[in-house]
Design an enzyme around this catalytic site. Structure first.
Site, PDB file in Angstrom:
ATOM      1  CE1 TYR A   1     -26.520 101.231  66.805  1.00  0.00           C
ATOM      2  CE2 TYR A   1     -26.270  98.234  68.377  1.00  0.00           C
ATOM      3  CZ  TYR A   1     -27.222  99.436  67.347  1.00  0.00           C
ATOM      4  OH  TYR A   1     -28.554 100.240  67.778  1.00  0.00           O
TER       5      TYR A   1
ATOM      6  CD  GLU B   1     -29.677  98.457  70.621  1.00  0.00           C
ATOM      7  OE1 GLU B   1     -28.736  98.239  70.058  1.00  0.00           O
ATOM      8  OE2 GLU B   1     -30.486  99.280  70.568  1.00  0.00           O
TER       9      GLU B   1
ATOM     10  CG  ASP C   1     -28.232 101.888  63.320  1.00  0.00           C
ATOM     11  OD1 ASP C   1     -28.078 102.959  63.162  1.00  0.00           O
ATOM     12  OD2 ASP C   1     -29.277 101.138  63.147  1.00  0.00           O
TER      13      ASP C   1
END
Length: 366
Positions: free
Chosen positions: A142, A59, A160
């Site tokens: 996020y 991520e 996102d």
DNA sequence: TACACGTGGTG
DNA sequence: TCACCAAGTGT
């Protein structure tokens, strides 16, 4: 037959009792995901729990970065630092050199700080708690939601760029980004089911990445074709609406490529803060709107000769043109204070950004 | 809120 | 060619 309203309704999953027509059903998206999910290095097999460290590492790398670019970096990091504890114990310089070329280097510094915080605060295990994740360095709204849902299957709604696009089209959100972010976040949260949270988040992202694409969305293949307002209006490609961007300024400068007779090049480490912080650089003049006279900025006294052409490099917020001045020195020339001689066979151990690779290549190094 | 912060791919 | 884009965060 399959084009009957009932069949389309059933195919979209919106035909269940109690479901209003035109409501995007999670079941339809999840069924699509079960057939079309992407196989990615950081993803668990279907039905398996993903490793939180793998999710975390991927991520961070995927922030504003393509899946293709991340692939080899993810594999390399995992091989070199198999657990968050290994990463926490690594010297920052090694993490930065391994990250070199991927961009947004604050991510690498925060990645390292985050690993150390996970060890210090949580005993080397990522917390299964969105708020605790959010409190870690480099993890924003996020990423906290993404890790919570993907690694721990917790109720969370990561938003996102993919999900912004999907949701803005589903509801034909007219307000431009970034102002529309709170509304889109609320709409996304309302769509989120109570089960399969990780799959749902990844399904939204896969949909955005493969079907609901920015330029030419493949609406006819979309599991949410029927409830999509933009599809109905035939203008999906117009969403999300974005605020107009300002012009990109230009900056210029000159780099000093000092080459010793044994092939070593003079390098130094950039300051702790700002652009390319703590990364390795070829010494240069400051980069400004107008080129400065280079002489006053040369790292050492030598016969500097301008190479033909220049290096062009585009950063997020300005475009840079760098002239390259080269000087050839004998093998015993000393390095000035704060500088070091590095031979090309040692470049891989340096945190060399792509811009500096370009400067070296422009001078025929490597 | 707005800007700083990289890079490589693409239509 | 060039503007836009890609799993955003920190200040």
């Amino acid at each position: 037959m399959t084009s009957s309203p009932a069949a389309r309704s059933a195919a979209s999953g919106a035909g269940k009792p109690g479901a209003k027509p035109g409501t995007p059903a999670p079941a339809a998206l999840l069924a699509w995901y079960d057939r079309h999910r992407r196989r990615l290095p950081w993803r668990a097999e279907p039905g398996r729990q993903a490793d939180p460290y793998h999710v975390f590492l991927s991520e961070i790398m995927l922030q504003q970065t393509t899946v293709k670019a991340v692939g080899p970096y993810f594999t390399g990091f995992l091989a070199r630092w198999p657990t968050v504890s290994h990463l926490a114990a690594a010297p920052l310089e090694e993490v930065l050199s391994a990250w070199a070329g991927l961009g947004y280097y604050a991510r690498a510094r925060n990645l390292h700080a985050c690993a150390q915080a996970v060890v210090a605060r949580h005993g080397g295990r990522f917390p299964d708690d969105e708020a605790a994740l959010l409190a870690l360095p480099g993890i924003g709204p996020y990423t906290a939601a993404a890790i919570a849902s993907i690694a721990f299957d917790l109720k969370a709604s990561p938003v996102d760029g993919n999900i912004e696009r999907v949701v803005s089209r589903l509801y034909r959100v007219a307000e431009p980004l970034p102002g529309a972010k709170p509304r889109i976040k609320a709409l996304a949260a309302a769509l989120t089911p109570a089960q399969r949270l990780g799959d749902f988040a990844q399904a939204m992202m896969d949909l955005g990445a493969t079907i609901c694409t920015p330029r030419s969305p493949a609406c006819s293949l979309c599991p949410w074709m029927e409830p999509c307002a933009a599809r109905a209006a035939g203008d999906a490609a117009l969403y999300p609406v974005k605020a107009p961007k300002g012009e990109k300024p230009k900056r210029e400068g000159a780099a000093f490529l000092a080459v010793r007779a044994d092939g070593a090049v003079l390098l130094r480490t950039r300051p702790d803060k700002g652009l390319l912080a703590k990364m390795t650089e070829v010494p240069s003049t400051p980069w400004g709107p107008k080129p400065e006279a280079p002489e006053a900025h040369a790292p050492l006294k030598a016969r500097w000769r301008a190479l033909p052409g220049a290096v062009e490099h585009v950063f997020t917020h300005f475009a840079l043109t760098l002239k390259v001045l080269r000087a050839d020195l004998h093998a015993t020339a000393p390095a000035p204070e704060g500088h070091r001689w590095v031979t090309p066979d040692r470049f891989d151990a340096e945190a060399l950004p792509s811009l500096m690779r370009k400067v070296l290549a422009h001078g025929g190094i490597e």
